[in-house]
Design an enzyme around this catalytic site. Structure first.
Site, short mmCIF file in Angstrom:
data_model
loop_
_atom_site.label_atom_id
_atom_site.label_comp_id
_atom_site.label_asym_id
_atom_site.label_seq_id
_atom_site.Cartn_x
_atom_site.Cartn_y
_atom_site.Cartn_z
N HIS A 129 -7.42 0.84 -6.59
CA HIS A 129 -7.62 -0.02 -5.42
C HIS A 129 -8.30 -1.30 -5.90
O HIS A 129 -9.48 -1.55 -5.60
CB HIS A 129 -8.46 0.71 -4.38
CG HIS A 129 -8.35 0.17 -2.99
ND1 HIS A 129 -7.60 -0.96 -2.67
CD2 HIS A 129 -8.91 0.60 -1.82
CE1 HIS A 129 -7.72 -1.19 -1.37
NE2 HIS A 129 -8.50 -0.28 -0.83
N ARG B 243 0.88 -1.18 0.00
CA ARG B 243 0.00 0.00 0.00
C ARG B 243 0.91 1.22 0.00
O ARG B 243 1.73 1.40 0.92
CB ARG B 243 -0.90 0.01 1.23
CG ARG B 243 -1.56 1.36 1.44
CD ARG B 243 -2.68 1.34 2.43
NE ARG B 243 -3.82 0.65 1.88
CZ ARG B 243 -5.07 0.78 2.32
NH1 ARG B 243 -5.33 1.58 3.34
NH2 ARG B 243 -6.06 0.12 1.77
N CYS C 84 -16.39 1.81 0.46
CA CYS C 84 -15.30 0.89 0.81
C CYS C 84 -14.82 1.06 2.24
O CYS C 84 -14.08 0.21 2.73
CB CYS C 84 -14.15 1.03 -0.19
SG CYS C 84 -13.23 2.57 -0.05
N ARG D 259 -13.51 -8.41 1.44
CA ARG D 259 -12.07 -8.20 1.22
C ARG D 259 -11.31 -9.47 1.59
O ARG D 259 -10.37 -9.88 0.91
CB ARG D 259 -11.55 -7.02 2.06
CG ARG D 259 -12.07 -5.66 1.64
CD ARG D 259 -11.49 -5.23 0.30
NE ARG D 259 -10.04 -5.19 0.29
CZ ARG D 259 -9.29 -4.17 0.73
NH1 ARG D 259 -9.86 -3.09 1.22
NH2 ARG D 259 -7.96 -4.21 0.67
N GLN E 163 -10.12 -3.87 -3.51
CA GLN E 163 -11.38 -3.34 -3.00
C GLN E 163 -12.50 -3.52 -4.00
O GLN E 163 -13.60 -3.99 -3.66
CB GLN E 163 -11.22 -1.84 -2.67
CG GLN E 163 -12.49 -1.21 -2.15
CD GLN E 163 -12.91 -1.80 -0.81
OE1 GLN E 163 -12.14 -1.79 0.14
NE2 GLN E 163 -14.12 -2.33 -0.72
N ASP F 12 -17.22 7.42 -1.80
CA ASP F 12 -16.03 7.20 -0.98
C ASP F 12 -15.73 8.48 -0.23
O ASP F 12 -16.30 9.55 -0.53
CB ASP F 12 -14.85 6.79 -1.89
CG ASP F 12 -13.66 6.22 -1.11
OD1 ASP F 12 -13.78 6.02 0.12
OD2 ASP F 12 -12.60 6.00 -1.73
N1 CP Z 1 -11.12 0.13 2.24
C1 CP Z 1 -9.86 0.00 2.71
O1 CP Z 1 -8.90 -0.22 1.92
O2 CP Z 1 -9.75 0.12 4.06
P1 CP Z 1 -8.40 0.33 4.88
O3 CP Z 1 -7.84 1.69 4.47
O4 CP Z 1 -8.80 0.27 6.30
O5 CP Z 1 -7.42 -0.76 4.51
#
Ligand code: CP
Length: 303
Positions: free
Chosen positions: A131, A104, A261, A289, A134, A222
């Protein structure tokens, strides 16, 4: 090193048949955890976090362990990556210890450098561009609740961000209509829509959130202010007309689902009444997820 290594970098880099296989496997793994067995016994996944996470971290850790494998977590500030060691060298070293890497990061170039210089599968756990894990979970959630997504209508209202970009990729790969309502300054690039429309999707900008959601099967939004945004008040001013509230949801189909998400900023991009309402499937999205990433891990590591 890319070659025959199976990376999960972005939905536009995999074909629809592969994504369908992964999605159907995720659904099967959700139905029967025991049936999956421990196919990743003896395998280790490195999780690199240059940005905060709750869902991504926990779902990858738990998923890898449920499949019999192990994880090692690197936070950028606690590793040499945060002190200037190159991504290329990090990729070479980690490839000697682990069987796959999830990252990430803000920078899509770090994701691609990891894939280029390592020799193990790399998984995109969010970049500034996309992403994909997701949105695979989101498509899975839609299909659990409403059946095949092909030919259906999804509406996005809000910031045209990295999650929106992955929805655009998904529209092309899974064959659904996506209408995006975003402020002019926060729209995804037209070139991305052009790619999607030339690749089997039907993606367009709507003139308003109301036009985007009219008759839609799914409404998505989002957070307006993400981890690296400094211009909070300016973004809130721009995005307030795009808030998903009950009045906006009333324009969608009566059986439309609401997705987010998470994390949500209640009262900003979505009201409590919508996110806690009967049409919200956000907790299933979060759970999925776990299941879809287990499917992604097995596709990367043992198919
Ligand atoms: N939706 C998502 O990726 O959540 P986090 O940022 O908590 O990993």
């Amino acid at each position: 090193m890319t070659g025959s290594v199976r990376h999960f970098l972005d939905l536009d880099q995999l074909d629809g048949a592969t994504l369908r296989l992964i999605l159907d496997r995720g659904l099967a793994m959700k139905r029967s955890r025991e049936a999956a067995g421990k196919p990743l016994a003896g395998r280790t996944l490195a999780l690199i976090f240059e940005k905060p996470s709750t869902r991504t971290r926990v779902s990858f850790e738990v998923g890898m362990r449920q499949l019999g494998g192990d994880v090692v977590v690197l936070e950028s500030q606690g590793s040499q990556l945060g002190r200037g060691e190159t991504v290329a060298d990090t990729a070479r070293v980690l490839s000697r210890y682990v069987d796959a890497i999830m990252i990430r990061t803000d920078s899509v170039s770090k994701l691609t450098e990891l894939a280029e210089h390592g020799s193990v599968p790399v998984i995109n756990g969010l970049t500034d561009r996309s992403h994909p894990c997701q949105v695979m979970a989101d498509v899975m959630t839609f299909e659990e609740h409403r059946g095949p997504i092909k030919g259906r209508v999804v509406a996005w209202s809000g910031d045209g961000n990295n999650v929106a970009n992955s929805w655009i990729h998904a529209a092309a790969r899974f064959g659904f209509t996506l209408r995006l309502a975003c402020p002019e300054a926060l729209k995804p690039p037209q070139a991305l829509l052009d790619w999607a429309n030339a690749s089997g999707g039907a993606v367009s900008f709507a003139d308003s959130p109301q036009a985007a959601v009219a008759g839609a099967d799914c409404v998505v939004t989002d957070t307006w202010v993400s981890m690296n945004h400094l211009d909070r008040s300016e973004r809130i001013n721009l995005l307030t007309p795009y808030r998903v509230d009950e009045r906006l949801m009333a324009g969608a189909r009566p059986d439309a689902v609401f997705m987010h998400c998470l994390p949500a900023h209640r009262g900003e991009e979505v009201t409590d009444a919508v996110i806690d309402g009967a049409r919200s499937v956000v907790w299933d999205e979060a759970e999925n997820r776990l299941h879809i990433q287990k499917a992604i891990l097995t596709w990367c590591l043992i198919d």
